[in-house]
Design a protein around this motif. Structure first.
Motif, mmCIF file in Angstrom:
data_model
loop_
_atom_site.group_PDB
_atom_site.id
_atom_site.type_symbol
_atom_site.label_atom_id
_atom_site.label_comp_id
_atom_site.label_asym_id
_atom_site.label_seq_id
_atom_site.Cartn_x
_atom_site.Cartn_y
_atom_site.Cartn_z
ATOM 1 N N MET A 1 0.927 -1.387 -0.025
ATOM 2 C CA MET A 1 0.151 -0.046 -0.083
ATOM 3 C C MET A 1 0.848 1.216 -0.015
ATOM 4 O O MET A 1 1.818 1.425 0.706
ATOM 5 N N GLN A 2 0.411 2.318 -0.995
ATOM 6 C CA GLN A 2 1.393 3.475 -0.925
ATOM 7 C C GLN A 2 0.600 4.659 -0.168
ATOM 8 O O GLN A 2 -0.753 4.543 -0.106
ATOM 9 N N THR A 3 1.450 5.315 0.245
ATOM 10 C CA THR A 3 0.680 6.655 0.839
ATOM 11 C C THR A 3 1.218 7.777 -0.001
ATOM 12 O O THR A 3 2.357 8.019 -0.372
ATOM 13 N N HIS A 4 0.098 8.497 -0.563
ATOM 14 C CA HIS A 4 0.316 9.403 -1.661
ATOM 15 C C HIS A 4 0.855 10.914 -0.568
ATOM 16 O O HIS A 4 0.188 11.262 0.387
ATOM 17 N N SER A 5 1.982 11.109 -1.186
ATOM 18 C CA SER A 5 2.533 12.431 -0.517
ATOM 19 C C SER A 5 2.236 13.719 -1.245
ATOM 20 O O SER A 5 2.550 13.804 -2.340
ATOM 21 N N PHE A 6 1.224 14.483 -0.490
ATOM 22 C CA PHE A 6 0.735 15.532 -1.326
ATOM 23 C C PHE A 6 1.804 16.719 -1.516
ATOM 24 O O PHE A 6 2.557 16.914 -0.648
ATOM 25 N N LYS A 7 1.933 17.193 -2.709
ATOM 26 C CA LYS A 7 2.754 18.426 -2.887
ATOM 27 C C LYS A 7 2.092 19.637 -2.087
ATOM 28 O O LYS A 7 1.180 19.771 -1.862
ATOM 29 N N PRO A 8 3.167 20.365 -1.643
ATOM 30 C CA PRO A 8 2.788 21.468 -0.918
ATOM 31 C C PRO A 8 1.954 22.552 -1.733
ATOM 32 O O PRO A 8 2.133 22.556 -3.018
ATOM 33 N N ASP A 9 1.147 23.424 -1.042
ATOM 34 C CA ASP A 9 0.527 24.392 -1.766
ATOM 35 C C ASP A 9 1.530 25.485 -2.226
ATOM 36 O O ASP A 9 2.437 25.782 -1.498
ATOM 37 N N LEU A 10 1.503 26.166 -3.662
ATOM 38 C CA LEU A 10 2.500 27.163 -4.120
ATOM 39 C C LEU A 10 1.656 28.309 -4.193
ATOM 40 O O LEU A 10 0.401 28.339 -4.197
ATOM 41 N N PRO A 11 2.569 29.306 -3.766
ATOM 42 C CA PRO A 11 1.693 30.795 -3.936
ATOM 43 C C PRO A 11 1.448 30.969 -5.641
ATOM 44 O O PRO A 11 2.197 30.385 -6.409
ATOM 45 N N PRO A 12 0.425 31.438 -5.868
ATOM 46 C CA PRO A 12 -0.071 31.814 -7.293
ATOM 47 C C PRO A 12 0.934 32.808 -8.024
ATOM 48 O O PRO A 12 1.699 33.270 -7.295
ATOM 49 N N PRO A 13 1.026 32.624 -9.171
ATOM 50 C CA PRO A 13 1.979 33.428 -10.027
ATOM 51 C C PRO A 13 1.698 35.039 -9.628
ATOM 52 O O PRO A 13 0.760 35.194 -9.459
ATOM 53 N N VAL A 14 2.662 35.704 -9.572
ATOM 54 C CA VAL A 14 2.790 37.089 -9.144
ATOM 55 C C VAL A 14 1.596 37.855 -9.861
ATOM 56 O O VAL A 14 0.967 38.565 -9.350
ATOM 57 N N LEU A 15 1.856 37.678 -11.090
ATOM 58 C CA LEU A 15 0.850 38.481 -12.069
ATOM 59 C C LEU A 15 -0.468 38.243 -11.902
ATOM 60 O O LEU A 15 -1.341 38.881 -12.263
ATOM 61 N N SER A 16 -0.909 37.003 -10.975
ATOM 62 C CA SER A 16 -2.463 37.067 -10.874
ATOM 63 C C SER A 16 -2.856 37.270 -9.685
ATOM 64 O O SER A 16 -4.103 37.012 -9.140
ATOM 65 N N VAL A 17 -2.060 37.527 -8.552
ATOM 66 C CA VAL A 17 -2.533 38.247 -7.276
ATOM 67 C C VAL A 17 -1.978 39.294 -6.931
ATOM 68 O O VAL A 17 -1.193 39.937 -7.698
ATOM 69 N N GLY A 18 -2.448 39.916 -5.868
ATOM 70 C CA GLY A 18 -1.974 41.256 -5.192
ATOM 71 C C GLY A 18 -2.288 42.472 -6.149
ATOM 72 O O GLY A 18 -3.378 42.051 -6.808
ATOM 73 N N VAL A 19 -1.588 43.575 -5.800
ATOM 74 C CA VAL A 19 -1.964 44.849 -6.484
ATOM 75 C C VAL A 19 -2.005 44.435 -8.064
ATOM 76 O O VAL A 19 -2.700 44.775 -8.675
ATOM 77 N N LEU A 20 -0.842 43.936 -8.425
ATOM 78 C CA LEU A 20 -0.483 43.787 -9.885
ATOM 79 C C LEU A 20 -1.647 42.853 -10.443
ATOM 80 O O LEU A 20 -2.084 43.353 -11.511
ATOM 81 N N GLY A 21 -2.026 41.773 -9.970
ATOM 82 C CA GLY A 21 -3.109 40.728 -10.186
ATOM 83 C C GLY A 21 -4.289 41.559 -10.507
ATOM 84 O O GLY A 21 -5.167 41.460 -11.255
ATOM 85 N N TRP A 22 -4.634 42.431 -9.411
ATOM 86 C CA TRP A 22 -5.847 43.038 -9.235
ATOM 87 C C TRP A 22 -5.971 44.028 -10.467
ATOM 88 O O TRP A 22 -7.163 44.172 -11.049
#
Lengths: 365, 253, 394
Positions: A1-22
């Motif tokens: 039996m395998q246990t899936h190791s989930f990848k960590p959440d990454l921050p979204p690309p800079v252009l899509s969030v924050g002031v720039l993304g907005w």
């Protein structure tokens, strides 16, 4: 039996969030959007700075006469000097405390109704609605217990506006509820009477109603019976407004599921008990936002009493602008009136939206 | 991309390479890699919020991915509207809530896109529409409005509507979740017959019976990642991963 | 319900029989209404006699004896009250018509702007809507009239545009067209163009259905309606002679004039009503679920076609009923003309005529009936429309 190791959440690309993304998503997502943004900025630049310039930067705030306004902008001195008249009309200056007292009484009296945890709210509300008008009438009009009489022809300004709106809605509410019940009744004669009444008032403009109550009412009344101008206007406003309230309440009655009627009938409740104990409490709660909206419309409509020569807020200001000592102050006067009306109407509409949201969540499981 | 450099046999119908997507700060799809050959029938399953719907909605760009590549039938999905429309012409989609156009009759629902997108003459579009309505076994409802049909019938119309565009790929986004139990079968039967005709299909569904009989491959997603993919026999009888096992034990009772 | 012979019908008091009660209740209500009506009628009768007012509609034939600032039909001081009524009615209809057209255009733009993905545009539309719908229309009318139009410079210092349009405290003066000798040939060309466009539109639709090829009839029509009449003007000369207003003495002569009352009223009503129309438009579009857009887009329909074939037909069903009631409100609000003396039906008839003749009941009755007639016909039309377009469901 395998246990899936989930990848960590990454921050979204800079252009899509924050002031720039907005900025990118909301203002510059494509060439058309960018064009619109520049157009909007141009419009704002065209409109806002001159208004600020006129109303604040170049405005005169202190002084006593027109000669004190020298900066070329708005002359708020005018509003300041005439504020008493705008608020109280011709109410004698030394008795204005009575108006203030009436208002404070209303605020203090109604405050508990806005406390969510208040017990027996409905009972208190009903009591307040019964007692307050009597007290308010005594305070404003006087004539008993040593208060001198101030006839309604001396009432004016914002005071009169509020009186007409408040009396209008409190008179129209019970009448409107009755009319709504009548319109939903299964007795044809009652239905016809109510529908005719409602559709008649809804079909004509308030101005003609005010004309009617000011010129025709005296003809309708028997000898010796006399209504003063304010009473006549109030009667017209109440009849007119009750038709609109009736339609709002009817909407609420229709929204109550048939099962509620059936359940109430199955419990052996008669018509009035069924309506009073089961249907109306639910329906009225549903239509509170609608009633508030009707009240906003009524509040705006009170300005129409100018046509039959009552001095409400708008008419007081209109009169003041024709004063030879203050000629050319029309803009300042009307802007002030607009501000007062706007604050009331906007405040109430926010409140009604808040209620709508609150009631809405109450209905979702 | 021109027709000339397409190599139908070698190149997969759908290719997802390192696809990432975020909703605001929330990372919904993490490094999705998937390749689907023509004629393959894929079932995607997973707990709610696992990103399975988002994944197939990226394939016709109802959702935008922010990183990685998606190539559908040789066309890469980018900002370019031309590419997006080219992909949408070849990809049919069936929604959980049918999304039929309520102001158009069943027949008009089916002819709308062929006439306006494929520029087909009205007569021809109607012939094709009737062909596919017969295929989903409701030609007699052609003149009715969607509101007059049952849920199962509406979903079959929605399938016919998508088929009228003669798509190369069909996407199903939980097509039976909004249906009453007795109507699920009629919709699944339609999907099975479609599979028998060799349609490339991607289905997000919890109908494990359907997955077992129809799919070549079952993909299990959780928290935005592909946790396991296998042929249905292996997937159901011998899942390799404990997340998959847990999910299967919950859904198969 | 049938009572069988061997089961005796339970005997209750007549009073507990709901049907009897309903009848009694209704009869009492009708009697009460009739009695109230009779009481009012009787009082009125007595009061009128005492004041020596003769009731009846004879006064409509009497000469009015006052002038009217704006009349769409011939009118002189010696015309009758009946004609005054007609002048007022036409003026009301004029304001309502212009207001409805302008408010619809502005309202649709604002409603769409409010839904714009562009944050600035949508916020600006919101600010507009929230500002103007919360200020009484009468106040807005007074503002435009007293604070804007009446404070404009006098005729001698008019704000001129191109020496053809002049704006001053007496109104907006503009050139008025009259027919030249080329008018009729030109009109013929124009009619022929319109006919050709109609034929082309039908042909384009037939061709699209037959072959699937889209012919851009809209752009072709636009080109035709501009180019063909334009060519006709180039060849045959101007079909219209413009009478340009000219300053002579203290006022302008020639051309058309929009009196400041008309401008203030239309402007205020347009601005006020547009705020409400914008809200109707917005909620109508929002009422079409997002799934509809997704379905249309996933079928490959372009954004323009999605809007035209899927979103708008559905949104219109939601928008049109409240939109008509806004139109009705605008027509009713046009009676606020009384506040600035624009000669509409209410201020002319229920104001001036009533004051001159004292025929309160007749005048008010006529005025109210006109509004009632308009309201009732619109709501009948609306009911018919709603039945026709209702989405067919089980």
């Amino acid at each position: 039996m395998q246990t899936h190791s989930f990848k960590p959440d990454l921050p979204p690309p800079v252009l899509s969030v924050g002031v720039l993304g907005w900025l990118r998503a909301n203002l510059f997502s494509n060439w058309f959007n960018t064009l619109l943004t520049f157009f909007a900025i141009y419009l704002i630049w065209l409109i806002v700075p001159p208004i600020i310039q006129w109303a604040f930067i170049n405005a005169d705030w202190t002084g006593t006469t027109r000669a004190d306004c020298t900066s070329g902008g708005a002359c708020w001195v005018f509003v300041q000097q005439r504020l008493g008249q705008f608020m109280y009309g011709f109410y004698p200056t030394e008795l204005r405390w009575r108006v203030d007292a009436t208002l404070w009484l209303a605020i203090i009296g109604a405050a508990p109704l806005f406390v969510p945890q208040m017990p027996r709210k409905a009972l208190y509300g009903l009591g307040f609605l019964l007692v307050y008008p009597v007290l308010a009438y005594w305070l404003l009009h006087g004539g008993l217990f040593g208060l001198s009489v101030v006839s309604t022809s001396q009432w004016g300004g914002l005071l009169l506006t509020l009186v007409i709106a408040a009396v209008g809605i409190s008179g129209a509410l019970p009448l409107g509820i009755l009319l709504a019940l009548g319109r939903r009744s299964n007795m044809p004669a009652i239905r016809v009477i109510c529908v005719t009444f409602i559709e008649f008032w809804r079909g004509v403009p308030l101005i003609t109603v005010l004309f009617m109550s000011s010129v025709m009412l005296p003809l309708f009344l028997p000898e010796g019976m006399h209504f003063d101008k304010l009473m006549r206007a109030l009667l017209g406003v109440i009849l007119f407004q009750s038709a609109y309230i009736a339609e709002v309440v009817r909407g609420g009655l229709q929204a109550i599921p048939k099962g509620q009627y059936e359940a109430a009938a199955a419990m052996g409740l008669g018509y009035w008990r069924m309506m009073g104990l089961v249907i109306l409490p639910q329906a009225l709660k549903l239509v509170i936002p609608g009633i508030v909206n009707t009240f906003i419309a009524l509040f705006k409509d009170t300005s129409l009493v100018i046509i039959i020569g009552l001095f409400d807020l708008l008419n007081s200001i209109k009169q003041a602008t024709t004063d030879p000592a203050w000629l050319g102050m029309a803009t300042e006067g009307y802007v002030f009136a607009a501000l007062v009306f706007w604050i009331f109407c906007f405040g109430m509409s926010r409140y009604s939206m808040h209620l709508e949201r609150k009631l809405d969540t109450g209905h979702k499981r | 991309m021109s027709e000339a450099n397409k190599q139908p046999s070698a190149e997969p119908m759908i290719l997802m390479q390192g696809v990432h997507k975020w909703y605001g700060q929330f990372h919904v799809l993490k490094d999705i890699n998937l390749s689907v050959q023509a004629g393959e029938r894929i079932v995607l399953c997973g707990p709610s919020g696992s990103g399975k719907s988002t994944a197939i909605r990226c394939l016709n760009r109802l959702e935008e991915h922010q990183q990685g590549r998606i190539v559908v039938d040789g066309t890469e999905l980018t900002q370019d509207l031309k590419h997006i429309e080219a992909v949408r012409r070849e990809v049919g989609m069936v929604f959980q809530h049918f999304n039929l156009f309520p102001h158009l009759t069943v027949l008009q629902n089916c002819t709308l896109a062929p006439m306006w997108v494929r520029k087909m003459p009205k007569r021809q579009a109607e012939e094709i529409a009737m062909h596919f309505l017969e295929r989903v076994r409701i030609p007699e409802q052609a003149g009715k409005y969607p509101g007059q049909l049952s849920g199962g019938q509406q979903q079959r119309v929605a399938i016919a509507r998508a088929l009228c565009m003669k798509p190369k790929i069909m996407l199903f986004d939980e097509p039976t979740s909004a249906l009453d139990p007795e109507m699920v079968k009629e919709v699944l039967d339609t999907m099975v017959s479609l599979a028998e005709d060799g349609m490339t299909m991607l289905c997000v569904t919890h109908e494990m019976g359907f997955a077992r009989t129809v799919a070549n491959r079952v993909i299990f997603l959780d928290k935005g990642e592909i946790v396991e993919q296998a042929d249905p026999d292996t997937f159901f009888t011998n899942p390799q991963n404990e997340r998959t096992q847990l999910f299967l034990s919950q859904i198969l009772h | 319900m049938q009572t069988s012979a061997n089961v005796p019908r339970p005997r209750g008091s007549v009073w507990t029989d709901p049907q009897v009660r309903a009848w009694v209740f209704q009869i009492i209500a009708v009697i009460a209404v009739v009695a109230l009506g009779w009481y009012l009628f009787d009082n009125t009768q007595t009061n009128l006699e005492k004041r020596g007012i003769v009731s009846g509609f004879g006064f409509l034939g009497n000469s009015a004896g006052f002038g009217i600032a704006q009349h769409l039909i011939e009118y002189t001081e010696s015309d009758t009250y009946g004609r005054v009524f007609l002048v007022g009615l036409l003026n009301t209809l004029l304001v309502s018509f212009i207001g409805i057209v302008l408010a619809s255009i502005l309202g649709f733009i604002l409603g769409v702007a409010r839904l714009s993905p562009n944050w600035l545009i949508s916020k600006m539309a919101t600010v507009y809507i929230e500002t103007f719908r919360n200020i009484p229309p009468l106040l807005q009318i007074l503002f435009w009239y007293f604070a804007v139009f009446l404070t404009l410079p006098g005729p001698r210092d008019s704000l001129g545009i191109n020496d053809t349009f002049f704006l001053n405290s007496r109104g907006l003066y503009m050139p008025s067209p009259g027919p030249s000798e080329n008018f009729w040939p030109f009109a013929l060309v124009l009619l022929a163009t319109i006919a050709a466009i109609v034929v082309m539109g039908r042909w384009a639709k037939a061709r699209r259905e037959a072959t699937g090829q889209v012919f851009h009839a809209f752009w072709a029509s636009l080109a035709m309606i501009i180019l063909i009449p334009g060519l006709a003007v180039l060849i045959g000369g101007n079909p219209l002679v413009w009478s340009v207003p000219e300053l002579s003495g203290f006022n302008f002569r020639g051309g058309w004039v929009l009196i400041p009352e008309l401008m203030a009223l239309t402007l205020a009503l347009t601005i006020y009503t547009a705020a409400f129309i914008a809200e109707n438009v917005r909620s109508g579009i929002m009422a079409v679920s997002h799934g509809q857009t997704e379905a249309a887009r996933s079928l490959g329909l372009r954004p323009g076609n999605t809007l035209r074939l899927v979103i708008i037909p559905q949104a219109l069903r939601v928008i049109i009923p409240p939109l008509t009631s806004q139109y009705l409100n605008l027509a009713k609000n046009s009676s606020l003309a009384a506040g600035i003396g624009y000669p509409d039906m209410v201020s002319l008839f229920a104001g001036t005529v009533l004051n001159q003749t004292g025929q309160a009941i007749e005048v008010i009755a006529i005025t109210m009936s006109v509004y009632l007639a308009i309201s009732i016909s619109i709501s009948l039309l609306m009911n018919w429309y709603n039945k026709r377009i209702a989405l067919i469901e089980r």
